[in-house]
Write an enzyme that holds these catalytic residues in place. Structure first.
Site, PDB file in Angstrom:
ATOM      1  N   GLY A  50      45.912   3.300   1.112  1.00 27.44           N
ATOM      2  CA  GLY A  50      46.564   2.145   1.703  1.00 27.44           C
ATOM      3  C   GLY A  50      47.734   1.723   0.840  1.00 27.44           C
ATOM      4  CD  GLN A  55      50.165  -1.806  -3.229  1.00 31.45           C
ATOM      5  OE1 GLN A  55      49.845  -1.592  -2.065  1.00 31.45           O
ATOM      6  NE2 GLN A  55      49.516  -1.266  -4.242  1.00 31.45           N
ATOM      7  CG  HIS A 152      43.114  -3.304  -1.971  1.00 25.68           C
ATOM      8  ND1 HIS A 152      42.503  -3.236  -3.207  1.00 25.68           N
ATOM      9  CD2 HIS A 152      44.427  -2.999  -2.187  1.00 25.68           C
ATOM     10  CE1 HIS A 152      43.415  -2.906  -4.128  1.00 25.68           C
ATOM     11  NE2 HIS A 152      44.583  -2.747  -3.530  1.00 25.68           N
ATOM     12  CD  GLU A 153      46.588  -1.924   1.143  1.00 26.33           C
ATOM     13  OE1 GLU A 153      47.573  -2.504   0.657  1.00 26.33           O
ATOM     14  OE2 GLU A 153      46.017  -0.988   0.556  1.00 26.33           O
ATOM     15  CG  HIS A 156      48.342  -5.589  -2.281  1.00 27.45           C
ATOM     16  ND1 HIS A 156      48.758  -5.790  -3.576  1.00 27.45           N
ATOM     17  CD2 HIS A 156      47.600  -4.462  -2.301  1.00 27.45           C
ATOM     18  CE1 HIS A 156      48.272  -4.810  -4.346  1.00 27.45           C
ATOM     19  NE2 HIS A 156      47.553  -4.000  -3.599  1.00 27.45           N
TER      20      HIS A 156
HETATM   21 ZN    ZN Z   1      46.481  -2.380  -4.274  1.00 27.87          ZN
END
Ligand code: ZN
Length: 186
Positions: A50, A55, A152-153, A156
């Site tokens: 992912g 990021q 998790h994303e 972010h």
């Molecule tokens: Zn990450």
């Protein structure tokens, strides 16, 4: 397609970007097709499952997930694909429903390569998002690897890093020196 530089949690300038609450994307947007292709190339090059736009330095509500094909080895040594690879693109995702229980699983992040820690995650989540054309969509009860990568994303996109979710910091370990590939990162 072009590979993008992946920002790092352990770099002060990068961390500022990673800690930003990302802004929504107005769709359709002609620049997004190229960006999504670049993000998939960057994620695959890093062996990730992912990647979120911040990021790669863009503080917008966009993330991708790439679940690898499931391969099973038969008794005679041949390999059979039991489930195909899956790819997802989420614009402006919102987790709207979660399971009652949580599960601890070892998790890594492409913004902190080689480091893993135990993170509590819901066993499934339902997510509302837009596709690249701007159409509203809903993915119900995403579980397993897909479920945790989505969590998790989406973290972010809200400026939350997996290291901040670890309850027991003694589980955080550096697998950089290990020869066996460790768990998955996103
Ligand atoms: Zn990450």
């Amino acid at each position: 397609m072009a590979l993008r530089r992946v920002l790092r949690i352990d770099d002060e300038g990068d961390k500022k970007v990673l800690k930003t609450h990302c802004r929504p994307v107005k769709l359709p947007d002609r620049a997004m097709k190229q960006l999504v292709a670049d993000m998939f190339a960057t994620m695959h090059a890093a062996n990730g499952v992912g990647l979120a736009a911040p990021q790669v330095g863009l503080t917008i509500q966009l993330c991708i997930v790439g679940i690898p094909a499931e391969i099973e080895e038969q008794e005679d040594g041949t390999q059979v694909e039991v489930a195909p690879a899956e790819e997802y693109v989420f614009f402006n995702p919102k987790i709207v429903k979660v399971s009652g229980e949580e599960v601890l699983r070892e998790e890594g992040c492409l913004s902190l390569p080689g480091w893993y820690g135990e993170v509590p995650r819901y066993t499934w989540v339902t997510v509302e998002f837009q596709d690249i054309t701007g159409k509203a969509r809903r993915l119900r009860k995403a579980d397993g690897l897909l479920g945790w990568v989505i969590q998790h994303e989406v973290d972010h996109l809200n400026g939350i890093l997996f290291t901040e979710r670890i309850r027991d910091l003694s589980t955080l370990r550096d697998a950089n020196a290990e020869t066996e590939p460790a768990n998955v990162s996103a």
